[in-house]
Design a protein around this motif. Structure first.
Motif, PDB file in Angstrom:
ATOM      1  N   PHE A  19      43.630  45.576  24.804  1.00 10.56           N
ATOM      2  CA  PHE A  19      44.257  46.784  25.366  1.00 10.56           C
ATOM      3  C   PHE A  19      44.443  46.137  26.905  1.00 10.56           C
ATOM      4  N   GLY A  20      43.585  45.888  27.536  1.00 12.48           N
ATOM      5  CA  GLY A  20      43.337  45.059  28.406  1.00 12.48           C
ATOM      6  C   GLY A  20      43.963  44.142  28.730  1.00 12.48           C
ATOM      7  N   LEU A  21      43.695  43.050  27.752  1.00  8.66           N
ATOM      8  CA  LEU A  21      44.384  41.761  27.879  1.00  8.66           C
ATOM      9  C   LEU A  21      46.218  41.964  27.494  1.00  8.66           C
ATOM     10  N   PHE A  22      46.383  42.248  27.109  1.00  4.18           N
ATOM     11  CA  PHE A  22      47.896  43.561  26.597  1.00  4.18           C
ATOM     12  C   PHE A  22      48.077  43.830  27.832  1.00  4.18           C
ATOM     13  N   SER A  23      47.425  44.684  28.524  1.00  7.05           N
ATOM     14  CA  SER A  23      48.116  44.902  29.833  1.00  7.05           C
ATOM     15  C   SER A  23      48.485  44.102  30.331  1.00  7.05           C
ATOM     16  N   THR A  24      47.550  42.932  30.916  1.00  7.19           N
ATOM     17  CA  THR A  24      48.227  41.882  32.032  1.00  7.19           C
ATOM     18  C   THR A  24      49.102  41.065  31.351  1.00  7.19           C
ATOM     19  N   HIS A  25      49.130  41.270  29.980  1.00  2.00           N
ATOM     20  CA  HIS A  25      50.372  40.160  29.402  1.00  2.00           C
ATOM     21  C   HIS A  25      51.479  40.845  30.144  1.00  2.00           C
ATOM     22  N   ASP A  26      51.565  42.467  29.789  1.00  2.00           N
ATOM     23  CA  ASP A  26      52.735  43.424  30.112  1.00  2.00           C
ATOM     24  C   ASP A  26      53.670  42.813  31.809  1.00  2.00           C
ATOM     25  N   SER A 245      43.817  53.572  26.888  1.00  4.09           N
ATOM     26  CA  SER A 245      43.769  53.281  27.642  1.00  4.09           C
ATOM     27  C   SER A 245      44.707  52.619  28.729  1.00  4.09           C
ATOM     28  N   GLN A 246      45.502  51.708  28.240  1.00  3.28           N
ATOM     29  CA  GLN A 246      46.975  50.753  28.519  1.00  3.28           C
ATOM     30  C   GLN A 246      47.220  51.991  30.335  1.00  3.28           C
ATOM     31  N   ILE A 247      47.018  53.048  30.020  1.00  6.96           N
ATOM     32  CA  ILE A 247      47.864  54.166  31.183  1.00  6.96           C
ATOM     33  C   ILE A 247      46.863  54.111  32.140  1.00  6.96           C
ATOM     34  N   LEU A 248      45.635  53.480  32.217  1.00  7.66           N
ATOM     35  CA  LEU A 248      44.726  53.317  33.653  1.00  7.66           C
ATOM     36  C   LEU A 248      45.397  51.808  34.029  1.00  7.66           C
ATOM     37  N   TRP A 249      45.718  51.170  32.859  1.00  5.66           N
ATOM     38  CA  TRP A 249      45.376  49.967  33.369  1.00  5.66           C
ATOM     39  C   TRP A 249      47.219  49.873  34.279  1.00  5.66           C
ATOM     40  N   ALA A 251      48.426  52.506  35.812  1.00  7.26           N
ATOM     41  CA  ALA A 251      47.990  52.696  37.083  1.00  7.26           C
ATOM     42  C   ALA A 251      48.202  51.748  38.110  1.00  7.26           C
ATOM     43  N   ALA A 252      46.547  50.928  38.464  1.00  7.33           N
ATOM     44  CA  ALA A 252      46.270  50.275  39.187  1.00  7.33           C
ATOM     45  C   ALA A 252      47.117  48.644  39.167  1.00  7.33           C
ATOM     46  N   TYR A 253      47.190  48.567  37.705  1.00  7.60           N
ATOM     47  CA  TYR A 253      48.180  47.352  37.749  1.00  7.60           C
ATOM     48  C   TYR A 253      49.451  47.299  38.770  1.00  7.60           C
ATOM     49  N   GLY A 254      50.458  48.424  38.461  1.00  2.00           N
ATOM     50  CA  GLY A 254      51.055  49.220  39.376  1.00  2.00           C
ATOM     51  C   GLY A 254      51.587  49.665  40.508  1.00  2.00           C
ATOM     52  N   PHE A 258      52.546  46.032  41.850  1.00  2.00           N
ATOM     53  CA  PHE A 258      54.238  46.851  42.217  1.00  2.00           C
ATOM     54  C   PHE A 258      54.627  48.160  43.431  1.00  2.00           C
ATOM     55  N   ASP A 259      53.388  48.391  43.652  1.00  3.60           N
ATOM     56  CA  ASP A 259      53.156  49.924  44.663  1.00  3.60           C
ATOM     57  C   ASP A 259      53.908  50.609  43.758  1.00  3.60           C
ATOM     58  N   GLU A 260      53.484  50.932  42.647  1.00  7.42           N
ATOM     59  CA  GLU A 260      54.055  51.986  41.805  1.00  7.42           C
ATOM     60  C   GLU A 260      53.119  53.238  41.944  1.00  7.42           C
ATOM     61  N   SER A 261      53.459  54.319  41.223  1.00  5.31           N
ATOM     62  CA  SER A 261      52.786  55.063  42.090  1.00  5.31           C
ATOM     63  C   SER A 261      53.038  56.066  40.521  1.00  5.31           C
ATOM     64  N   ILE A 262      52.278  56.820  39.892  1.00  9.98           N
ATOM     65  CA  ILE A 262      52.279  57.936  39.095  1.00  9.98           C
ATOM     66  C   ILE A 262      52.497  58.730  38.870  1.00  9.98           C
TER      67      ILE A 262
END
Length: 334
Positions: A19-26, A245-249, A251-254, A258-262
């Motif tokens: 799911f870390g790889l999937f998040s990088t994919h996204d 766990s993708q929600i943690l990715w 938050a970090a990737y965003g 992309f300067d995103e915050s939750i």
């Protein structure tokens, strides 16, 4: 550490890696989505998946042809997978990562609901309650009336619904259809349909962006293999919740890319959705009287028909034990 504990730990590790790889994919999809039309991204993602598909078909020793046993169900699943891919890719392009994941996390809830008409599943009040609570969590994320709901939110909801439909159909026909059939038809349909749309949306792509799309295909393929390995090593009830766990990715990737915050309200909505999903997984695992257990026996990642991934084989879950209920004088509990 016992052998069983080591196997479970390995399964958790592989699931988290997947799911870390999937998040990088996204993330790559989101970056490219700001430059190109969704149809163009899907077209090249599928094109780069064909070499991986060829390798997979060479390893497929199952007898039979590529003609589906259930053509109408296969056609409906193919349409659902195409819609999921287009909707999810578009949602990733225009929404914050966390918002898109929150909407996609509703997929297990919708699978539970669809299992009644499609699989004849008997869903008890506990799981129906979890579905209702989870959908309330979706409303918390969407905040109708207090936040602007755009096409991205509609796309995210559509992706969750069609992903649930595609997954439920796999549960219905998966025992009869070859894995190659279930995998090949959505890929081919995506390639043909997006190819027809390309003249209207095509923008020339530099080598770097084409390379990113090749990486997208490779990430989806590798992550799919990790999911397979995870389910082989650990119980489905342990592996399935790892998708959250993708929600943690996100938050970090965003924040980094992309300067995103939750915000707090989104965190609350995500927590409600995740809690509901985990409850359904635990309910299906612990009770064990349901014949189908649709969430536990379904892919953890929505099928988008854009990358060559092994269809996870049927999981060897603990079989139903009606005898135990009969001894206790109680009917099986859904």
């Amino acid at each position: 550490m016992t052998t069983g504990a080591k196997s479970t730990l390995r399964g958790v590790f592989l699931a988290l890696m997947a799911f870390g790889l999937f998040s990088t994919h996204d993330v790559l999809i989101k970056i490219l989505g700001g430059r190109y039309a969704t149809f163009q991204i899907i077209f090249f993602s599928v094109m780069f998946s064909f070499p991986l598909l060829a390798l997979m078909l060479m390893r497929d020793r199952a007898s039979g042809t590529l003609i589906p046993v259930h053509p109408w169900w296969t056609a409906l699943r193919t349409a659902a997978a195409i819609t999921t891919g287009a909707s999810a890719f578009y949602a990733f392009s225009v929404l914050p990562l966390a918002d898109t994941y929150a909407l996609l996390f509703a997929t297990p809830l919708l699978i539970t609901a669809l299992s009644v008409p499609f699989l004849g599943e008997r869903v008890g009040p506990h799981r129906w309650g979890a579905v209702a609570v989870g959908l309330c969590g979706v409303l918390v994320v969407l905040r109708p009336g207090s936040a602007d709901l755009g096409s991205g939110h509609i796309a995210g909801i559509t992706a969750a619904c069609t992903a649930a439909l595609a997954s439920t159909i796999v549960r219905k026909i998966g025992r009869d259809e070859r894995s190659a059939v279930l995998m090949l038809y959505p890929l081919m349909a995506n390639f043909v349909l997006m190819g027809c749309l390309m003249p209207f949306v095509y923008i020339p792509m530099p080598a770097l962006d084409l390379g990113m799309l090749a990486v997208v295909a490779a990430l989806g393929f590798t992550a799919g293999l990790c999911v397979i390995g995870a389910y082989k090593s650990a119980d489905a009830a342990v592996v399935a919740p790892m998708q959250y766990s993708q929600i943690l990715w996100a938050a970090a990737y965003g924040a980094f890319f992309f300067d995103e915050s939750i915000d707090t309200v989104t965190w609350i909505g995500v927590a409600i959705i995740i809690a509901s999903g985990i409850y359904i997984v635990m309910r299906e695992s612990i009770i064990g009287n349901s014949e189908n257990r649709p969430v536990l026996r379904t892919r953890s990642r929505p099928e988008t028909g854009t990358t060559a991934r092994f269809r996870r084989p049927l999981i060897a879950l603990r079989p139903p034990e009606p005898e135990a209920d009969a001894k206790a004088g109680q009917p099986p509990t859904p």
